[in-house]
Design a protein around this motif. Sequence first.
Motif, mmCIF file in Angstrom:
data_model
loop_
_atom_site.group_PDB
_atom_site.id
_atom_site.type_symbol
_atom_site.label_atom_id
_atom_site.label_comp_id
_atom_site.label_asym_id
_atom_site.label_seq_id
_atom_site.Cartn_x
_atom_site.Cartn_y
_atom_site.Cartn_z
ATOM 1 N N TRP A 264 -7.245 0.259 -1.394
ATOM 2 C CA TRP A 264 -6.353 0.183 -1.966
ATOM 3 C C TRP A 264 -6.401 -0.427 -3.120
ATOM 4 O O TRP A 264 -6.609 -1.443 -3.543
ATOM 5 N N ARG B 76 0.988 -1.099 -0.063
ATOM 6 C CA ARG B 76 -0.085 -0.156 -0.409
ATOM 7 C C ARG B 76 0.747 1.136 0.263
ATOM 8 O O ARG B 76 -0.040 2.513 -0.347
ATOM 9 N N ARG C 232 -11.037 2.985 3.935
ATOM 10 C CA ARG C 232 -9.482 3.021 3.020
ATOM 11 C C ARG C 232 -9.765 2.039 2.016
ATOM 12 O O ARG C 232 -9.714 1.165 2.368
ATOM 13 N N ASN D 51 -4.320 4.520 -3.781
ATOM 14 C CA ASN D 51 -5.326 5.059 -2.204
ATOM 15 C C ASN D 51 -6.628 6.243 -2.240
ATOM 16 O O ASN D 51 -5.817 7.355 -2.249
#
Length: 751
Positions: free
Chosen positions: A103, A87, A101, A93
Amino acid sequence: MKKKLHILYICLLFIHSNYMQSQISHGGKPLPWNAVSGAQSRSAGNDLFIEMPAFDVEEELRIDSLNESDLRGGYRFAYKFITDYNRNNSGINFSLPDGTRVWRLGIRSKGALSINVLFTKYKIPEGAQIFLYSPDRSHILGAFNHLNNSESGILPVAPVQGDELIIEYQEPAKAAFRGELTVGEVNHAYRDLKGDEPRLNSSDYKGISALSCYVSEGSPYEPLGRSVVMMLIDGTIACTGTMINNTENDGKPYLLTASHCLNKSFTVSNPDYQQVAGRIVFFFNYDSPTCNTLMRGTEEMSVASAKDIAINEQTDLALLELSQRPPVYYQPYYAGWNATQTSNPPYAGIHHPGGTVKRISWSESNIEQATFNTTGTHFNDNSHWWVKKWSDGYTAKGSSGSALFDSNGYVIGALSGGRSNPEEPFNDFYYALSQTWTISKETDKQLKCWLDPSNTNELLCEGLDPYGQNHCLKLSNVEATGLQESIEKTPISATNTEPLFGNNSLGITEYAEAYSVTGKALVYGAYFTTPSVTGNYKELNVEVTVYNGTNKPQTLLHTEMFRPSYQNLNTANGSFQETEKPLNRAQETYIHFSEPVTVEGTFYIGYKITAPEGTTFAVYNLPKGKTTKNTAWINYNNKWIEATAYPQNPFSTSLYIDPVLQYEKIVSNEKIKEKNPVHIYVEAENKTIRVLLPPNIETADFSLLSTDGKVLQYSRIQNNQSSIPVSINGQGVYLVKILYNNKCYIQKIIF
């Protein structure tokens, strides 16, 4: 159908079990592409896609040819890149409005037939999930979540078709910890792994019959075939393994294969076998549903990762333990074994040559113990069974590790190598269980310690269904007729080639297949056998439906999206990922329901189609005139009608949709003969015995006997499925006798 071998019945003990979900995918969908729009974005300093460097495919094929030897070896199909993507250094991201969140990482390897990766670091919190998919989302794997965390901290994932792959990780804002993910390996497939139709019909494996040519209800190969699995090792090599029982009958998921599958045919010195075992995906029930025209089988039933239990390079032994017990709807079987030095023909080898659908080779000749050595490899003297000649079939790369079964259905060895081929089906060698049984005092180099843990000194062990009488059944109206070889995609009419049982210009978009059960049952999912989707299948939406109703589909019980997927190893980081299955080929697909659906009496498994113009989805059916018993339904002008009432082309037929179900409230019997084609269930509460006869059998004589042979009750069964109330006093052990076609089957039951 091909000639079938005569194999004695095998008795199975019922085992209570709970299976882990650690490597099974858990459904869901990746985010829409526009999710990043308006979201708070933080790029890792790179674009979404990372381009893998070019390599010389011809050189890899040349190297493969140089590695040819008498060892059957694994079927190598991919080139490995060692990577370190996470990540913090790759992909993009961004955060969603709710704080999730995300990625995303794209991997491109020009010219790849498929890409698979290994998460070499995989530890994610509860609530987080990972998807792997092709950019057009025609192939999606996942979700993987915290239940896929393991002691090894890795996750291999099945291949995603095409030369571009996207990884998407979603983590809740309030996750317990920040997930750890590293893509440590990327595998570029430069030749097909499991061969879709062109390879299956090619001359490569011509002359090796599909297992489906030998399997029918009550066939000895039906349970044996369920024990054989295709292994995808380290994302680059395909081999074969066999689930195997032990004398404790405790359901431990042991798998027998060959050590040279794990050490690249002995080219790797002192390999870390535990690491290799952790990077294997095991595919169950990868079979062609038809015999004469081979079709790609279901890939949705897999288990990822195992640990090494016993490895002995002197004999080629490899015994693994899967990370979890295969779920009940996989219908697993653990084969019995014979560790003596005596066995009888005929012999059968069930295997996955070249990673293709399951095949069978068999020999009517006697075998003998022999010494098998090949260039650079020296096994112990007389440690192998020598199959001098196959009566039907042969073996090939990818067959390695597959079991050799004797006339009693016992495993007596596993394939090391040989030179058999279509023109010369001679001289294959299987390491003998008897010669590796107690070969070493070290427990991790012998079999006895694991397959006979209580030290009974037994050298014969029967097979086991780990779910006993609580096992799942697959119902099939098509297979019940024995006419699956004649299935077709029926056109609407002589002048309109659109499929009758698919979306068409007449506006029919929903179909169903009728089944009936006695008592209540749980439906876990269903197999669909479908022709290639035409048009833009990437925008296709098919909804699987379950209805109940007395004389037509009435109440909708459940829906599930038709999005088949399988597991693949992410070789970049050692993790397993879910990959969506392409629909642009004829194939069998298993759709697993997010939760079992309770049905009773008559129920219907169907599908509803929404497709863009020019795109057609259909299910195979029996042709006109092949059956007089109709089980197919059509939603025509917003009304459910039988296929026989369809005005454009009325006829009796069945759709190739096969539900997988488990009867409720089953009290296990002491033993059941797995080869017995009659299924008998006991409902102690209601003092009822449920009898399921084989397909095409509608009548039989039922007798309830005491253990001393006294007839307590008799009746004539007039239906393929019957519930019989019984009058008995008190609890105890009884015998049920079923007689039909001059065949008698007796089973012990407990009330």
